[in-house]
Motif scaffolding. Structure first.
Motif, mmCIF file in Angstrom:
data_model
loop_
_atom_site.group_PDB
_atom_site.id
_atom_site.type_symbol
_atom_site.label_atom_id
_atom_site.label_comp_id
_atom_site.label_asym_id
_atom_site.label_seq_id
_atom_site.Cartn_x
_atom_site.Cartn_y
_atom_site.Cartn_z
ATOM 1 N N TYR A 154 0.790 -1.226 0.000
ATOM 2 C CA TYR A 154 0.000 0.000 0.000
ATOM 3 C C TYR A 154 0.828 1.285 0.000
ATOM 4 N N SER A 155 2.100 1.204 0.308
ATOM 5 C CA SER A 155 2.891 2.412 0.558
ATOM 6 C C SER A 155 2.859 3.393 -0.613
ATOM 7 N N GLU A 156 3.165 2.942 -1.818
ATOM 8 C CA GLU A 156 3.170 3.840 -2.970
ATOM 9 C C GLU A 156 1.776 4.344 -3.295
ATOM 10 N N ARG A 157 0.787 3.494 -3.090
ATOM 11 C CA ARG A 157 -0.602 3.910 -3.347
ATOM 12 C C ARG A 157 -1.019 4.986 -2.335
ATOM 13 N N THR A 158 -0.558 4.850 -1.100
ATOM 14 C CA THR A 158 -0.848 5.861 -0.079
ATOM 15 C C THR A 158 -0.257 7.206 -0.484
ATOM 16 N N LEU A 159 1.000 7.197 -0.899
ATOM 17 C CA LEU A 159 1.658 8.443 -1.306
ATOM 18 C C LEU A 159 0.997 9.037 -2.552
ATOM 19 N N ASP A 160 0.626 8.192 -3.501
ATOM 20 C CA ASP A 160 -0.061 8.678 -4.696
ATOM 21 C C ASP A 160 -1.414 9.291 -4.342
ATOM 22 N N PHE A 161 -2.099 8.668 -3.393
ATOM 23 C CA PHE A 161 -3.384 9.188 -2.932
ATOM 24 C C PHE A 161 -3.224 10.584 -2.346
ATOM 25 N N LEU A 162 -2.192 10.778 -1.531
ATOM 26 C CA LEU A 162 -1.950 12.097 -0.946
ATOM 27 C C LEU A 162 -1.609 13.118 -2.020
ATOM 28 N N ARG A 163 -0.878 12.698 -3.030
ATOM 29 C CA ARG A 163 -0.582 13.612 -4.144
ATOM 30 C C ARG A 163 -1.866 14.015 -4.864
ATOM 31 N N GLU A 164 -2.747 13.057 -5.066
ATOM 32 C CA GLU A 164 -3.996 13.312 -5.794
ATOM 33 C C GLU A 164 -4.866 14.333 -5.070
ATOM 34 N N ILE A 165 -4.901 14.263 -3.742
ATOM 35 C CA ILE A 165 -5.755 15.194 -2.992
ATOM 36 C C ILE A 165 -4.976 16.447 -2.557
ATOM 37 N N GLU A 166 -3.738 16.575 -3.059
ATOM 38 C CA GLU A 166 -2.893 17.741 -2.767
ATOM 39 C C GLU A 166 -2.687 17.910 -1.267
ATOM 40 N N ALA A 167 -2.230 16.845 -0.645
ATOM 41 C CA ALA A 167 -1.958 16.842 0.791
ATOM 42 C C ALA A 167 -0.482 16.569 1.043
ATOM 43 N N THR A 168 0.052 17.199 2.056
ATOM 44 C CA THR A 168 1.428 16.954 2.481
ATOM 45 C C THR A 168 1.489 15.688 3.326
ATOM 46 N N HIS A 169 2.354 14.775 2.956
ATOM 47 C CA HIS A 169 2.623 13.578 3.762
ATOM 48 C C HIS A 169 3.531 13.960 4.926
ATOM 49 N N VAL A 170 3.091 13.661 6.158
ATOM 50 C CA VAL A 170 3.893 13.965 7.336
ATOM 51 C C VAL A 170 4.870 12.815 7.576
ATOM 52 N N VAL A 171 6.148 13.136 7.505
ATOM 53 C CA VAL A 171 7.212 12.156 7.726
ATOM 54 C C VAL A 171 7.461 12.070 9.231
ATOM 55 N N CYS A 172 7.434 10.858 9.775
ATOM 56 C CA CYS A 172 7.527 10.691 11.226
ATOM 57 C C CYS A 172 8.759 9.908 11.646
ATOM 58 N N ASP A 173 9.282 10.288 12.793
ATOM 59 C CA ASP A 173 10.281 9.484 13.492
ATOM 60 C C ASP A 173 9.651 9.092 14.825
ATOM 61 N N GLU A 174 9.440 7.798 15.026
ATOM 62 C CA GLU A 174 8.780 7.319 16.234
ATOM 63 C C GLU A 174 9.192 5.876 16.509
ATOM 64 N N PRO A 175 8.913 5.360 17.703
ATOM 65 C CA PRO A 175 9.263 3.969 18.011
ATOM 66 C C PRO A 175 8.554 2.999 17.072
ATOM 67 N N GLN A 176 9.239 1.958 16.700
ATOM 68 C CA GLN A 176 8.643 0.936 15.843
ATOM 69 C C GLN A 176 8.162 -0.203 16.739
ATOM 70 N N VAL A 177 6.871 -0.153 17.063
ATOM 71 C CA VAL A 177 6.317 -1.087 18.049
ATOM 72 C C VAL A 177 5.031 -1.746 17.556
ATOM 73 N N GLY A 178 4.971 -2.051 16.265
ATOM 74 C CA GLY A 178 3.811 -2.769 15.752
ATOM 75 C C GLY A 178 2.886 -1.907 14.935
ATOM 76 N N LYS A 179 1.634 -2.336 14.837
ATOM 77 C CA LYS A 179 0.668 -1.720 13.928
ATOM 78 C C LYS A 179 0.376 -0.260 14.258
ATOM 79 N N GLY A 180 0.536 0.122 15.512
ATOM 80 C CA GLY A 180 0.219 1.487 15.902
ATOM 81 C C GLY A 180 1.368 2.453 15.742
#
Length: 286
Positions: A154-180
């Motif tokens: 889904y990753s590329e589709r998610t980014l393409d979706f944000l481009r389509e709706i003219e939204a900024t993707h927020v890049v995050c740095d956070e703990p990697q602890v599962g689905k959340g």
């Protein structure tokens, strides 16, 4: 030339910036002598009166920028069904409240941060689209917090979706602890603005703060090391190649680390912010 700006999430808790005796109502003015941008998170918990925003506009210099978080009822944090009519009214009230910042030209973006259980489904894609349509007059940023949005399928589709709706993707740095939690995805989906948020890497406290502990006090208790920040310099250099502006926010506020890390990272990037409020110490210098 790409403009890079660094700030923190909220100004009230940045105690190391304030001399003893600074009144709460004066803190933003002092904050704006250190940083050129800030995230407004009090708007997440309540629809604020316009007078709050009017005051904040007056307390900050001309080129200062606000990243404003919409109310939690707009982003799905309040579980349960919400009548469409009441949700529309909530959007209307929020839009009305932020007009002083909009009219002053100080709104960098509306930060729609969706909850950890807001996964990648057709229904949720439609809801994000509806939010964008409701706020189409404003710069719009999206922070997903469920890992499914950035799974390989889904990753590329998610980014393409944000481009389509003219939204900024927020890049995050956070703990990697599962689905959340989401991985670092340093991609630009709207060339006018890239937005980065540092949440810390407190794995132990991210999901389970412990009995009797306030989750917010524990989750964001983290100080980035110089080595960890150095890893991010390359990410920022990649983002600035594609975006006209890069805004970086530190949210590791629990132990007073955000402002210190923000200043440290600014120095590592070679930034020298201009157009700030005068420092208190400078007011009496000769």
């Amino acid at each position: 030339m790409t403009m890079i700006q660094v700030g923190v999430c909220g100004w009230g808790d940045q105690h190391e910036l304030y001399v003893q005796g600074v009144r709460n109502r004066d803190k933003l003015s002092v904050y704006a002598s250190h940083f050129p941008i800030v995230e407004v998170d009090s708007s997440f918990y309540a629809i604020l009166p316009q007078r709050n925003y009017e005051s904040w506009v007056k307390d900050t210099p001309e080129r200062f920028g606000f990243i404003v978080k919409p109310h939690q009822g707009m982003t799905g944090h309040q579980r349960g069904d919400t009548a469409s009519g009441s949700r529309r009214e909530l959007f209307r009230q929020f839009e009305e409240s932020i007009q002083p910042v909009v009219e002053a030209g100080k709104l960098k973006a509306l930060l729609f941060q969706f909850p950890p259980w807001f996964d990648c489904t057709r229904e949720h894609v439609q809801y994000v689209t509806a939010c964008r349509q409701a706020m189409q007059a404003y710069p719009f940023a999206v922070e997903f917090r469920h890992q499914s949005w950035f799974e390989s399928r889904y990753s590329e589709r998610t980014l393409d979706f944000l481009r389509e709706i003219e939204a900024t993707h927020v890049v995050c740095d956070e703990p990697q602890v599962g689905k959340g939690s989401v991985p670092i995805v340093p991609a630009v989906t709207k060339t006018s603005l890239a937005l980065v948020r540092f949440h810390g890497r407190n794995k132990a406290g991210w999901r389970d703060p412990g009995e009797g502990q306030n989750w917010r006090d524990v989750r964001y208790l983290y100080r980035y090391s110089e080595t960890e920040l150095a890893e991010w310099v390359e990410h920022i250099r990649l983002l600035e190649q594609e975006a006209d502006e890069v805004c970086i926010l530190f949210n590791n506020n629990s132990g007073g680390d955000a402002a210190a890390n923000a200043k440290q990272f600014s120095e590592m990037l070679g930034l020298a912010p201009t157009g700030l409020n005068p420092r208190q110490m400078d007011l009496f210098s000769t």
